[in-house]
Design a protein around this motif. Sequence first.
Motif, short mmCIF file in Angstrom:
data_model
loop_
_atom_site.label_atom_id
_atom_site.label_comp_id
_atom_site.label_asym_id
_atom_site.label_seq_id
_atom_site.Cartn_x
_atom_site.Cartn_y
_atom_site.Cartn_z
N VAL A 259 0.88 -1.16 0.00
CA VAL A 259 0.21 0.29 0.18
C VAL A 259 0.89 1.14 -0.07
N MET A 260 0.82 1.83 -1.04
CA MET A 260 1.73 3.03 -1.34
C MET A 260 1.02 4.47 -0.32
N GLU B 205 -11.97 -1.44 16.71
CA GLU B 205 -12.88 -2.45 15.88
C GLU B 205 -14.25 -2.05 15.88
N ALA B 206 -14.86 -1.92 17.05
CA ALA B 206 -16.31 -1.53 17.05
C ALA B 206 -16.91 -0.31 16.31
N TRP B 207 -15.69 0.87 16.36
CA TRP B 207 -16.23 1.90 15.44
C TRP B 207 -16.25 1.46 13.84
N LEU B 208 -14.96 0.71 13.57
CA LEU B 208 -14.83 0.34 12.13
C LEU B 208 -16.08 -0.69 11.54
N GLU B 209 -16.59 -1.41 12.52
CA GLU B 209 -17.68 -2.36 12.21
C GLU B 209 -18.89 -1.56 12.01
N GLU C 83 4.46 12.24 10.91
CA GLU C 83 4.08 10.76 10.89
C GLU C 83 5.27 10.04 10.55
N ARG C 84 6.30 10.53 9.69
CA ARG C 84 7.40 9.72 9.65
C ARG C 84 7.95 9.68 10.78
N LYS C 85 7.81 10.51 11.78
CA LYS C 85 8.88 10.54 13.15
C LYS C 85 7.97 9.42 13.96
N VAL C 86 6.79 9.38 13.87
CA VAL C 86 6.24 7.98 14.80
C VAL C 86 6.88 6.77 14.11
N LEU C 87 7.00 6.68 12.94
CA LEU C 87 7.40 5.40 12.34
C LEU C 87 8.89 5.15 12.71
N ASP C 88 9.64 6.08 12.63
CA ASP C 88 11.07 6.07 12.95
C ASP C 88 11.33 5.89 14.40
N ALA D 146 2.76 -1.19 9.27
CA ALA D 146 1.71 -2.31 9.63
C ALA D 146 1.37 -2.52 10.98
N TRP D 147 2.33 -2.28 11.73
CA TRP D 147 2.10 -2.41 13.21
C TRP D 147 1.21 -1.45 13.83
N THR D 148 1.26 -0.01 13.31
CA THR D 148 0.24 0.90 13.64
C THR D 148 -1.20 0.53 13.16
N VAL D 149 -1.28 -0.11 11.91
CA VAL D 149 -2.47 -0.20 11.67
C VAL D 149 -3.12 -1.27 12.31
N LYS D 150 -2.18 -2.29 12.54
CA LYS D 150 -3.14 -3.53 13.58
C LYS D 150 -3.29 -3.01 14.74
#
Length: 199
Positions: A135-136, A175-179, A143-148, A164-168
Amino acid sequence: MRNEHRGRGFGRPGGWQQADLPDPADVPDWFAGRLPSDWFTGSPVIEIDRDEIVVIGELPIPQPEKPTDSASEADTADKVPNATKDGAIARFRESTRSARMQIANEAQQRYGRSVAWGVSVDGQRYLFTHLAVPVMTRLRQPERKVLDTLVDSGVARSRADALAWTVKLAGKHAEAWLEELRGAMRKVDDLRSEGPKGL
């Protein structure tokens, strides 16, 4: 088998669903009719997105040999050794391989998505080969600082791994909101298909 639909663009503004993919609403019904009845205990869990259908079925729990004395029996009640689980998973994976490939090909023809398989044994899920779709994205410095930070601290091996870790993590906590959001999108789909009344 190659997925002919994957390279196509999104059919709707906002990009949350591809209009040119076949409707997956009847996927559970199709698999219920297509899967051999002796593979799983109960109906499998089926998870669907734009790229993939993941089928996870519950395997019967292998029963370990009965202990010889009552003290051992109390200690080992309801415990299934990991090696027994591993053996049951390996047996299922090998003995059903060709049938699973055939079913996956049929489902891909019907729904335009790859099919991945997994099993659940004693409450634990084990996924076989499944897609990892790139996913590009473009990120600004905060946001880059969070990943770094995640990479520098050893939580993740790379920025991609950190993302990927932050998305998980976000998915787990929302989960409830996404559903609820998915349910709202399904309602919008229904309203669009009905069209305005009285015209």
